[in-house]
Design a protein around this motif. Structure first.
Motif, PDB file in Angstrom:
ATOM      1  N   ASP A 167       0.822  -1.214   0.000  1.00  0.00           N
ATOM      2  CA  ASP A 167       0.000   0.000   0.000  1.00  0.00           C
ATOM      3  C   ASP A 167       0.857   1.266   0.000  1.00  0.00           C
ATOM      4  OD1 ASP A 167      -2.326  -1.470   0.004  1.00  0.00           O
ATOM      5  OD2 ASP A 167      -2.485  -1.493   2.187  1.00  0.00           O
ATOM      6  N   ASP A 168       1.945   1.245   0.750  1.00  0.00           N
ATOM      7  CA  ASP A 168       2.839   2.401   0.840  1.00  0.00           C
ATOM      8  C   ASP A 168       4.254   1.919   0.529  1.00  0.00           C
ATOM      9  OD1 ASP A 168       3.841   4.918   1.282  1.00  0.00           O
ATOM     10  OD2 ASP A 168       3.911   4.702   3.474  1.00  0.00           O
ATOM     11  N   PRO A 169       4.543   1.643  -0.744  1.00  0.00           N
ATOM     12  CA  PRO A 169       5.829   1.026  -1.092  1.00  0.00           C
ATOM     13  C   PRO A 169       6.994   1.986  -0.933  1.00  0.00           C
ATOM     14  CG  PRO A 169       4.652   1.642  -3.075  1.00  0.00           C
ATOM     15  CD  PRO A 169       3.714   1.892  -1.919  1.00  0.00           C
ATOM     16  N   PRO A 170       8.195   1.446  -0.780  1.00  0.00           N
ATOM     17  CA  PRO A 170       9.394   2.289  -0.701  1.00  0.00           C
ATOM     18  C   PRO A 170       9.740   2.856  -2.065  1.00  0.00           C
ATOM     19  CG  PRO A 170      10.023  -0.007  -0.797  1.00  0.00           C
ATOM     20  CD  PRO A 170       8.518   0.015  -0.703  1.00  0.00           C
ATOM     21  N   ARG A 171      10.618   3.839  -2.088  1.00  0.00           N
ATOM     22  CA  ARG A 171      11.175   4.318  -3.349  1.00  0.00           C
ATOM     23  C   ARG A 171      12.296   3.357  -3.733  1.00  0.00           C
ATOM     24  NH1 ARG A 171      10.123   9.640  -4.078  1.00  0.00           N
ATOM     25  NH2 ARG A 171      10.234   9.135  -6.296  1.00  0.00           N
ATOM     26  N   ILE A 172      12.279   2.920  -4.969  1.00  0.00           N
ATOM     27  CA  ILE A 172      13.260   1.944  -5.438  1.00  0.00           C
ATOM     28  C   ILE A 172      14.203   2.598  -6.430  1.00  0.00           C
ATOM     29  CG2 ILE A 172      13.611  -0.246  -6.649  1.00  0.00           C
ATOM     30  CD1 ILE A 172      10.895  -1.144  -5.572  1.00  0.00           C
ATOM     31  N   VAL A 173      15.497   2.499  -6.135  1.00  0.00           N
ATOM     32  CA  VAL A 173      16.537   3.041  -7.014  1.00  0.00           C
ATOM     33  C   VAL A 173      17.329   1.870  -7.578  1.00  0.00           C
ATOM     34  CG1 VAL A 173      18.600   4.475  -7.166  1.00  0.00           C
ATOM     35  CG2 VAL A 173      16.696   5.183  -5.693  1.00  0.00           C
ATOM     36  N   VAL A 174      17.375   1.764  -8.882  1.00  0.00           N
ATOM     37  CA  VAL A 174      18.118   0.704  -9.543  1.00  0.00           C
ATOM     38  C   VAL A 174      19.599   1.070  -9.549  1.00  0.00           C
ATOM     39  CG1 VAL A 174      18.509  -0.468 -11.737  1.00  0.00           C
ATOM     40  CG2 VAL A 174      16.175  -0.001 -10.969  1.00  0.00           C
ATOM     41  N   VAL A 175      20.425   0.122  -9.143  1.00  0.00           N
ATOM     42  CA  VAL A 175      21.880   0.324  -9.154  1.00  0.00           C
ATOM     43  C   VAL A 175      22.452  -0.632 -10.195  1.00  0.00           C
ATOM     44  CG1 VAL A 175      23.992   0.335  -7.788  1.00  0.00           C
ATOM     45  CG2 VAL A 175      21.807   0.884  -6.700  1.00  0.00           C
ATOM     46  N   THR A 176      23.137  -0.079 -11.186  1.00  0.00           N
ATOM     47  CA  THR A 176      23.535  -0.879 -12.330  1.00  0.00           C
ATOM     48  C   THR A 176      24.950  -0.552 -12.781  1.00  0.00           C
ATOM     49  OG1 THR A 176      22.919  -1.457 -14.617  1.00  0.00           O
ATOM     50  CG2 THR A 176      22.566   0.811 -13.924  1.00  0.00           C
ATOM     51  N   THR A 177      25.528  -1.452 -13.548  1.00  0.00           N
ATOM     52  CA  THR A 177      26.871  -1.249 -14.090  1.00  0.00           C
ATOM     53  C   THR A 177      26.838  -0.417 -15.365  1.00  0.00           C
ATOM     54  OG1 THR A 177      27.571  -3.387 -13.181  1.00  0.00           O
ATOM     55  CG2 THR A 177      28.972  -2.407 -14.874  1.00  0.00           C
ATOM     56  N   PHE A 178      25.811  -0.645 -16.190  1.00  0.00           N
ATOM     57  CA  PHE A 178      25.746   0.005 -17.500  1.00  0.00           C
ATOM     58  C   PHE A 178      24.486   0.859 -17.599  1.00  0.00           C
ATOM     59  CE2 PHE A 178      27.804  -4.169 -18.040  1.00  0.00           C
ATOM     60  CZ  PHE A 178      29.077  -3.741 -18.377  1.00  0.00           C
ATOM     61  N   GLU A 179      24.663   2.147 -17.878  1.00  0.00           N
ATOM     62  CA  GLU A 179      23.518   3.048 -17.891  1.00  0.00           C
ATOM     63  C   GLU A 179      22.600   2.829 -19.088  1.00  0.00           C
ATOM     64  OE1 GLU A 179      25.672   6.929 -19.971  1.00  0.00           O
ATOM     65  OE2 GLU A 179      25.342   6.868 -17.810  1.00  0.00           O
ATOM     66  N   ASN A 180      23.101   2.175 -20.159  1.00  0.00           N
ATOM     67  CA  ASN A 180      22.261   1.946 -21.320  1.00  0.00           C
ATOM     68  C   ASN A 180      21.655   0.543 -21.329  1.00  0.00           C
ATOM     69  OD1 ASN A 180      24.605   0.538 -21.810  1.00  0.00           O
ATOM     70  ND2 ASN A 180      24.766   1.117 -23.964  1.00  0.00           N
ATOM     71  N   ASP A 181      21.667  -0.103 -20.182  1.00  0.00           N
ATOM     72  CA  ASP A 181      21.148  -1.455 -20.051  1.00  0.00           C
ATOM     73  C   ASP A 181      19.630  -1.468 -20.246  1.00  0.00           C
ATOM     74  OD1 ASP A 181      20.531  -4.057 -19.286  1.00  0.00           O
ATOM     75  OD2 ASP A 181      21.961  -4.066 -17.639  1.00  0.00           O
ATOM     76  N   ALA A 182      19.146  -2.379 -21.093  1.00  0.00           N
ATOM     77  CA  ALA A 182      17.694  -2.503 -21.292  1.00  0.00           C
ATOM     78  C   ALA A 182      16.994  -2.861 -20.003  1.00  0.00           C
ATOM     79  CB  ALA A 182      17.405  -3.550 -22.362  1.00  0.00           C
ATOM     80  N   TYR A 183      17.689  -3.568 -19.102  1.00  0.00           N
ATOM     81  CA  TYR A 183      17.108  -3.918 -17.807  1.00  0.00           C
ATOM     82  C   TYR A 183      16.754  -2.653 -17.028  1.00  0.00           C
ATOM     83  CZ  TYR A 183      18.209  -8.948 -17.893  1.00  0.00           C
ATOM     84  OH  TYR A 183      18.238 -10.288 -18.177  1.00  0.00           O
ATOM     85  N   VAL A 184      17.605  -1.656 -17.108  1.00  0.00           N
ATOM     86  CA  VAL A 184      17.356  -0.407 -16.387  1.00  0.00           C
ATOM     87  C   VAL A 184      16.090   0.253 -16.908  1.00  0.00           C
ATOM     88  CG1 VAL A 184      18.235   1.906 -15.896  1.00  0.00           C
ATOM     89  CG2 VAL A 184      19.797  -0.043 -15.901  1.00  0.00           C
ATOM     90  N   TYR A 185      15.951   0.300 -18.213  1.00  0.00           N
ATOM     91  CA  TYR A 185      14.769   0.939 -18.781  1.00  0.00           C
ATOM     92  C   TYR A 185      13.497   0.206 -18.375  1.00  0.00           C
ATOM     93  CZ  TYR A 185      11.959   3.642 -21.946  1.00  0.00           C
ATOM     94  OH  TYR A 185      11.008   4.490 -22.452  1.00  0.00           O
TER      95      TYR A 185
END
Length: 219
Positions: A78-96
């Protein structure tokens, strides 16, 4: 009165990465690491158990990846946390994809410690999004664009269009209110209208929808 500490969960399948993140965050006043996870499935369980303010989420993890874990957390709490993705590559399709399902932004694993701490404080204390300039390039590379813009583009009022552009710039409701010379409640109403018309659940998804529609390139 001292505000309560920002509670953080670390989700990464590499123990050394979690250890480094914990050391950086634990050394800062007002930040507290309250849980760790080595898989996406474990991240979902830990978040449900400890209810943190922020999750630092690796996208490439076994069992359930960070995308599905992000989606499950945002859809079931109901009140989820803010989620920040931490990644190696900024152009990763996973990030998008993580941004598409509602992550509040992303950081590179090579980011300086100060940038990491600032990012955690920013997303925990405001409604801002961590959208570096690289998001536009991500959108250009990974967005699934249709031949024609979606119908919602033509249904936005001038004010709603302005608000959506400000959201894409990562501005908070308070910052938008100052720029538009209106009250925060008015901005909140406009944001709600934008979400309804774009058919999105949150600010992140609305901004991604705007990129995918080509709306942010329109003038």
């Amino acid at each position: 009165m001292t505000p309560p500490a920002i509670r953080v969960v670390l989700a990464d399948d590499e123990r050394m990465v979690r250890t480094a993140l914990r050391a950086i965050l634990s050394a800062e006043p007002g930040l507290e690491v309250v849980g760790e996870a080595a898989t996406g499935a474990e991240a979902v369980s830990v978040v449900r158990a400890v209810r943190p303010d922020v999750v630092l989420m690796d996208v490439r993890m076994p069992e359930t990846d960070g995308i599905r874990a992000t989606e499950q957390i945002l859809a079931t709490l109901d009140d989820p946390p803010r989620i920040v993705v931490v990644t190696t590559f900024e152009n990763d399709a996973y990030v998008y994809e993580a941004l598409r399902v509602g992550a509040a932004g992303f950081l590179l694993k090579r980011a300086e410690a100060d940038a990491l701490v600032q990012a955690v404080r920013l997303v925990a204390r405001t409604d801002s999004l961590l959208f570096p300039s690289a998001v536009r390039a991500l959108a250009a590379e990974h967005a699934r664009r249709s031949a024609a813009p979606p119908a919602w583009v033509g249904r936005l009022t001038c004010r709603e269009s302005e608000v959506l552009r400000h959201l894409a710039a990562g501005l908070t409701n308070a910052e938008i209110a100052r720029l538009m010379a209106v009250g925060p409640a008015t901005v909140k109403t406009h944001v709600a209208a934008v979400l309804a018309k774009t058919g999105t659940r949150d600010r992140t998804q609305a901004v991604i929808a705007a990129y995918e529609a080509g709306f942010l390139n329109a003038r």
